[in-house]
Design a protein around this motif. Structure first.
Motif, PDB file in Angstrom:
ATOM      1  N   CYS A  84      -8.264  -0.470   8.594  1.00  0.00           N
ATOM      2  CA  CYS A  84      -8.585  -1.822   9.071  1.00  0.00           C
ATOM      3  C   CYS A  84      -7.365  -2.481   9.712  1.00  0.00           C
ATOM      4  N   LEU A  85      -6.190  -2.250   9.119  1.00  0.00           N
ATOM      5  CA  LEU A  85      -4.953  -2.801   9.716  1.00  0.00           C
ATOM      6  C   LEU A  85      -4.774  -2.295  11.141  1.00  0.00           C
ATOM      7  N   ALA A  86      -5.103  -1.009  11.348  1.00  0.00           N
ATOM      8  CA  ALA A  86      -4.923  -0.422  12.679  1.00  0.00           C
ATOM      9  C   ALA A  86      -5.938  -0.981  13.673  1.00  0.00           C
ATOM     10  N   LEU A  87      -7.145  -1.273  13.222  1.00  0.00           N
ATOM     11  CA  LEU A  87      -8.216  -1.673  14.156  1.00  0.00           C
ATOM     12  C   LEU A  87      -8.307  -3.190  14.358  1.00  0.00           C
ATOM     13  N   PHE A  88      -7.821  -3.956  13.386  1.00  0.00           N
ATOM     14  CA  PHE A  88      -8.016  -5.416  13.412  1.00  0.00           C
ATOM     15  C   PHE A  88      -7.477  -6.093  14.685  1.00  0.00           C
ATOM     16  N   PRO A  89      -6.266  -5.716  15.161  1.00  0.00           N
ATOM     17  CA  PRO A  89      -5.735  -6.433  16.335  1.00  0.00           C
ATOM     18  C   PRO A  89      -6.670  -6.369  17.543  1.00  0.00           C
ATOM     19  N   LYS A  90      -7.475  -5.285  17.649  1.00  0.00           N
ATOM     20  CA  LYS A  90      -8.334  -5.125  18.831  1.00  0.00           C
ATOM     21  C   LYS A  90      -9.650  -5.889  18.709  1.00  0.00           C
ATOM     22  N   CYS A  91      -9.975  -6.377  17.488  1.00  0.00           N
ATOM     23  CA  CYS A  91     -11.347  -6.902  17.307  1.00  0.00           C
ATOM     24  C   CYS A  91     -11.412  -8.411  17.550  1.00  0.00           C
ATOM     25  N   ASP A  92     -12.623  -8.859  17.925  1.00  0.00           N
ATOM     26  CA  ASP A  92     -12.874 -10.296  18.058  1.00  0.00           C
ATOM     27  C   ASP A  92     -13.383 -10.863  16.733  1.00  0.00           C
ATOM     28  N   ILE A  93     -14.135 -10.044  16.015  1.00  0.00           N
ATOM     29  CA  ILE A  93     -14.761 -10.517  14.772  1.00  0.00           C
ATOM     30  C   ILE A  93     -14.655  -9.416  13.718  1.00  0.00           C
ATOM     31  N   LEU A  94     -14.296  -9.813  12.496  1.00  0.00           N
ATOM     32  CA  LEU A  94     -14.283  -8.864  11.371  1.00  0.00           C
ATOM     33  C   LEU A  94     -15.431  -9.228  10.423  1.00  0.00           C
ATOM     34  N   ILE A  95     -16.259  -8.258  10.079  1.00  0.00           N
ATOM     35  CA  ILE A  95     -17.309  -8.487   9.072  1.00  0.00           C
ATOM     36  C   ILE A  95     -17.090  -7.457   7.958  1.00  0.00           C
ATOM     37  N   MET A  96     -16.800  -7.933   6.738  1.00  0.00           N
ATOM     38  CA  MET A  96     -16.523  -6.989   5.646  1.00  0.00           C
ATOM     39  C   MET A  96     -17.683  -6.956   4.661  1.00  0.00           C
ATOM     40  N   ALA A  97     -18.555  -5.960   4.837  1.00  0.00           N
ATOM     41  CA  ALA A  97     -19.693  -5.789   3.922  1.00  0.00           C
ATOM     42  C   ALA A  97     -19.396  -4.711   2.886  1.00  0.00           C
ATOM     43  N   ALA A  98     -18.218  -4.083   2.976  1.00  0.00           N
ATOM     44  CA  ALA A  98     -17.871  -3.019   2.022  1.00  0.00           C
ATOM     45  C   ALA A  98     -17.628  -3.604   0.633  1.00  0.00           C
ATOM     46  N   ALA A  99     -17.908  -2.785  -0.371  1.00  0.00           N
ATOM     47  CA  ALA A  99     -17.551  -3.140  -1.748  1.00  0.00           C
ATOM     48  C   ALA A  99     -16.238  -2.407  -2.054  1.00  0.00           C
ATOM     49  N   VAL A 100     -15.152  -3.164  -2.029  1.00  0.00           N
ATOM     50  CA  VAL A 100     -13.812  -2.567  -2.161  1.00  0.00           C
ATOM     51  C   VAL A 100     -13.363  -2.690  -3.617  1.00  0.00           C
ATOM     52  N   ALA A 101     -12.877  -1.594  -4.178  1.00  0.00           N
ATOM     53  CA  ALA A 101     -12.407  -1.649  -5.568  1.00  0.00           C
ATOM     54  C   ALA A 101     -11.186  -2.555  -5.656  1.00  0.00           C
ATOM     55  N   ASP A 102     -11.206  -3.460  -6.618  1.00  0.00           N
ATOM     56  CA  ASP A 102     -10.075  -4.383  -6.762  1.00  0.00           C
ATOM     57  C   ASP A 102      -8.880  -3.703  -7.427  1.00  0.00           C
ATOM     58  N   PHE A 103      -9.157  -2.648  -8.210  1.00  0.00           N
ATOM     59  CA  PHE A 103      -8.080  -1.965  -8.951  1.00  0.00           C
ATOM     60  C   PHE A 103      -8.166  -0.449  -8.762  1.00  0.00           C
ATOM     61  N   ALA A 104      -7.018   0.216  -8.892  1.00  0.00           N
ATOM     62  CA  ALA A 104      -6.971   1.684  -8.827  1.00  0.00           C
ATOM     63  C   ALA A 104      -6.029   2.188  -9.920  1.00  0.00           C
ATOM     64  N   PRO A 105      -6.256   3.410 -10.434  1.00  0.00           N
ATOM     65  CA  PRO A 105      -5.338   3.946 -11.449  1.00  0.00           C
ATOM     66  C   PRO A 105      -3.893   3.992 -10.931  1.00  0.00           C
ATOM     67  N   VAL A 106      -2.968   3.618 -11.797  1.00  0.00           N
ATOM     68  CA  VAL A 106      -1.549   3.650 -11.423  1.00  0.00           C
ATOM     69  C   VAL A 106      -1.139   5.089 -11.125  1.00  0.00           C
ATOM     70  N   GLU A 107      -1.646   6.000 -11.967  1.00  0.00           N
ATOM     71  CA  GLU A 107      -1.305   7.410 -11.753  1.00  0.00           C
ATOM     72  C   GLU A 107      -2.560   8.239 -11.607  1.00  0.00           C
ATOM     73  N   VAL A 108      -2.530   9.190 -10.675  1.00  0.00           N
ATOM     74  CA  VAL A 108      -3.663  10.113 -10.515  1.00  0.00           C
ATOM     75  C   VAL A 108      -3.233  11.452 -11.100  1.00  0.00           C
ATOM     76  N   ALA A 109      -3.955  11.905 -12.145  1.00  0.00           N
ATOM     77  CA  ALA A 109      -3.576  13.177 -12.783  1.00  0.00           C
ATOM     78  C   ALA A 109      -3.698  14.319 -11.773  1.00  0.00           C
ATOM     79  N   SER A 110      -2.719  15.232 -11.777  1.00  0.00           N
ATOM     80  CA  SER A 110      -2.769  16.309 -10.775  1.00  0.00           C
ATOM     81  C   SER A 110      -3.785  17.385 -11.163  1.00  0.00           C
ATOM     82  N   GLN A 111      -4.121  17.474 -12.455  1.00  0.00           N
ATOM     83  CA  GLN A 111      -5.143  18.435 -12.907  1.00  0.00           C
ATOM     84  C   GLN A 111      -6.258  17.668 -13.605  1.00  0.00           C
TER      85      GLN A 111
END
Ligand code: PMT
Length: 407
Positions: free
Chosen positions: A266-293
């Motif tokens: 979105c950061l890459a595309l935003f400068p080119k747009c006239d209007i942003l509509i965000m209908a996505a459900a974006v996770a507010d939190f993510a695990p600090v660490e992602v287990a490798s296995q």
């Protein structure tokens, strides 16, 4: 203006009556199908002498209907359902006899009963010999149909099947298609010709190589908005996370998985747009660490520490240019309007679209939605429960009216 696949979701009955011009109708069916329409051919018995049901069935990808009954067991083709199903009916060719029957309400075959039951717009493309066309009775019938709001696609001048030359040739399939196109498409609105950055679907935050924290977003609401924007003639950059339906065509698509990936895209595309509509459900939190296995179930309980994800909408809205417009969605379960109004202000939005997860016909996953739109100048309105496709169209129409007034 770019308008591709713009008959998508349009249901069209092509009615074919007896006449040499019937041989051109397969081309009309092809054009409609190519632009995404769902086509149901209804033909009279007389039409079958000029074009085969098999050809039309293959091109329309639907069985062709002619009779009131499907079989000898009495199963019938319900003309009322057929007529209500259609967004538009085109009768091509329409001979003098068909025009007379339509003008006088005669109902002696399946096609005529569909026409009599219809509530949608009807077009006719007449075709006949020149003297039949100019005959006072045909012209009176044509006037009657025009007075009732039926659209007439005028026949052309040229060589006729009789060998005579004059007005009476059915308009070419491309012209019939254009006539339908001009009337069926939404008129230009605020979104026409604009570039829209739209997000849809849910993000997934990895816990280990096989597990994630996610949500129930199907992408249906966001994709319905994409379709409606494309039909309005907008250019759409669609950034989507996890979804459960087919990805719309005729827009620029960018698939992502996590909130961070959606953020970068979105950061890459935003400068080119006239209007942003965000209908996505974006996770507010993510695990600090992602287990490798893959995490093994050796413990009775585990603790996963979460860190805040970037708030994409807030960040983009904070940095928007004067003429850029940002529209958010809010999915709430309690204190809904106040929570949505707080997000409108905190995220510096022009509008927020509130949908309620406590309404079983709205929100995640279901095919329908019901929304309240809240704007920064205090304007607000509701869109009642309807298919997500219809809600998207009404949302854009009403937003277009508000934006035209305020920008
Ligand atoms: O996909 P469907 O199954 O059809 O369901 C549609 C929908 C319910 C997902 C959609 O209509 C909807 O409401 N989307 C927004 C859901 C949501 O995340 O709401 P929110 O109140 O948590 O977020 C408010 C706004 O901030 C949203 O526009 C969201 O995209 C944005 N946001 C949220 C968190 C975050 N980290 N970054 C964001 O940009």
């Amino acid at each position: 203006m770019l308008r591709k696949n713009h008959f998508k979701n349009k249901k069209i009955i092509v009615g074919i009556t007896g006449g040499i011009a019937a041989y051109k109708v397969p081309q009309l069916v092809r054009l409609l199908k190519k632009e995404g329409a769902e086509v149901q051919v209804v033909m009279t018995d007389a039409a079958k002498s000029f074009v085969t049901p098999q050809t039309l069935s293959v091109l329309s990808e639907n069985p062709v209907l002619s009779d009131f009954f499907k079989n000898t067991q009495g199963e019938w083709n319900n003309h009322v359902h057929l007529a209500l199903w259609a967004d538009a009916i085109i009768i091509a060719p329409a001979g003098a006899n068909t025009l007379a029957k339509m003008a006088h309400g005669l109902c002696d075959n399946l096609l005529m009963s569909v026409i009599l039951s219809a509530r949608c717009p009807i077009w006719v493309a007449p075709a006949m010999d020149l003297d039949m066309w100019t005959h006072a009775s045909t012209q009176t019938n044509i006037q009657t149909l025009i007075d009732r709001g039926i659209h007439i696609i005028e026949p052309e001048d040229g060589e006729l099947a009789s060998g005579l030359t004059g007005k009476g040739r059915m308009a070419e399939p491309e012209q019939i298609f254009s006539a339908l196109e001009n009337q069926l498409l939404p008129p230009p609105n605020f979104f026409t010709g604009k570039r829209i950055l739209l997000t849809a679907g849910g993000t997934q935050e990895a816990i280990d190589p096989v597990r994630f924290i996610g949500n129930h977003s199907s992408g249906k609401m966001g994709f319905a908005i994409a379709d409606a924007l494309i039909q309005s003639g907008a250019t759409v950059d669609l950034v989507f996370g996890s979804v459960s339906i087919a990805i719309p065509e005729n827009c620029n698509t960018y698939g992502v998985t996590s909130a961070n990936e959606m953020h970068q895209q979105c950061l890459a595309l935003f400068p080119k747009c006239d209007i942003l509509i965000m209908a996505a459900a974006v996770a507010d939190f993510a695990p600090v660490e992602v287990a490798s296995q893959k995490i093994k179930k050796t413990e009775d309980s585990i603790t996963i520490t979460l860190k805040k994800n970037p708030d994409i909408l807030s960040e983009l809205s904070e940095n928007k240019r004067n003429n850029q417009i940002t529209v958010g969605f809010a999915l709430e379960t309690e204190n809904e309007k106040n929570n949505a109004l707080a997000k409108l202000q905190k995220k510096n939005l022009d509008c927020i679209v509130l949908n309620s997860q406590s309404n079983p016909d709205a929100g995640f996953g279901v095919d329908t939605n019901a929304v309240t739109v809240l704007c920064k100048d205090g304007a607000q309105w509701q869109i009642p429960t309807a298919s997500k496709s219809l809600v998207a169209q009404q949302l854009l129409q009403s937003l277009s009216e508000w934006l035209t007034k305020t920008h």
